[in-house]
Design a protein around this motif. Structure first.
Motif: not given
Length: 155
Positions: A18-21, A49-51, A56-62
């Motif tokens: 439950q944290c950002r990527v 592979l989880m990639n 994209e936008n890893s600061a907002s995606v969980f």
């Protein structure tokens, strides 16, 4: 929600999904002592592979959107060659072949054959020369570094 990430000399890290990527990847880089500019990713125990390095936008995606709870993942280093568009993968879990023999072979194939990595890009226009990546190899341990220093062998 949590998952386990394996790295180093059989180390494990319990991570919150439950944290950002972006936060997860920065935390894992610190734990495994990677440089901030290094690209890392995760491989699940089945070889997928989880990639996360391409999110994209890893600061907002969980992270929970990409990872499954209570699963184990292996930390890998992603090395992208700019000139050939080839990607190499190096396990950050020492002795990957001992723990996961099939994954060691799969990681080597992913590094050597871009068509296995991106099956949707196959076709006459997308044929490229085989990658000249070196196979995944374990990182040297502090003990092996010290013993090579004692023998006078360069690292």
């Amino acid at each position: 929600m949590f998952a386990v990430v394996r790295y180093g000399a059989n180390c494990q890290e319990l991570v919150n999904l439950q944290c950002r990527v972006l936060i997860l990847m920065a935390h894992l880089k610190r734990k495994c002592q990677c440089r901030p500019e290094d690209n890392i990713d995760l491989l699940d125990e089945s070889g997928a592979l989880m990639n996360l390095s391409k999110v994209e936008n890893s600061a907002s995606v969980f992270a929970s959107q990409y990872l499954r709870e209570r699963q184990r993942y292996i930390l890998i280093k992603v090395i992208r060659e700019e000139s050939t568009e080839a990607t190499c993968y190096e396990s950050l879990l020492e002795n990957l072949g001992k723990h996961y023999p099939d994954l060691a072979d799969l990681l080597q194939k992913l590094s050597a054959n871009p068509q296995l990595r991106d099956p949707w890009k196959r076709g006459p226009m997308q044929r490229r020369a085989q990658s000249h990546c070196t196979p995944a190899r374990p990182r040297p341990t502090p003990q092996s570094k010290r013993s090579s220093e004692l023998r006078g062998t360069p690292r």
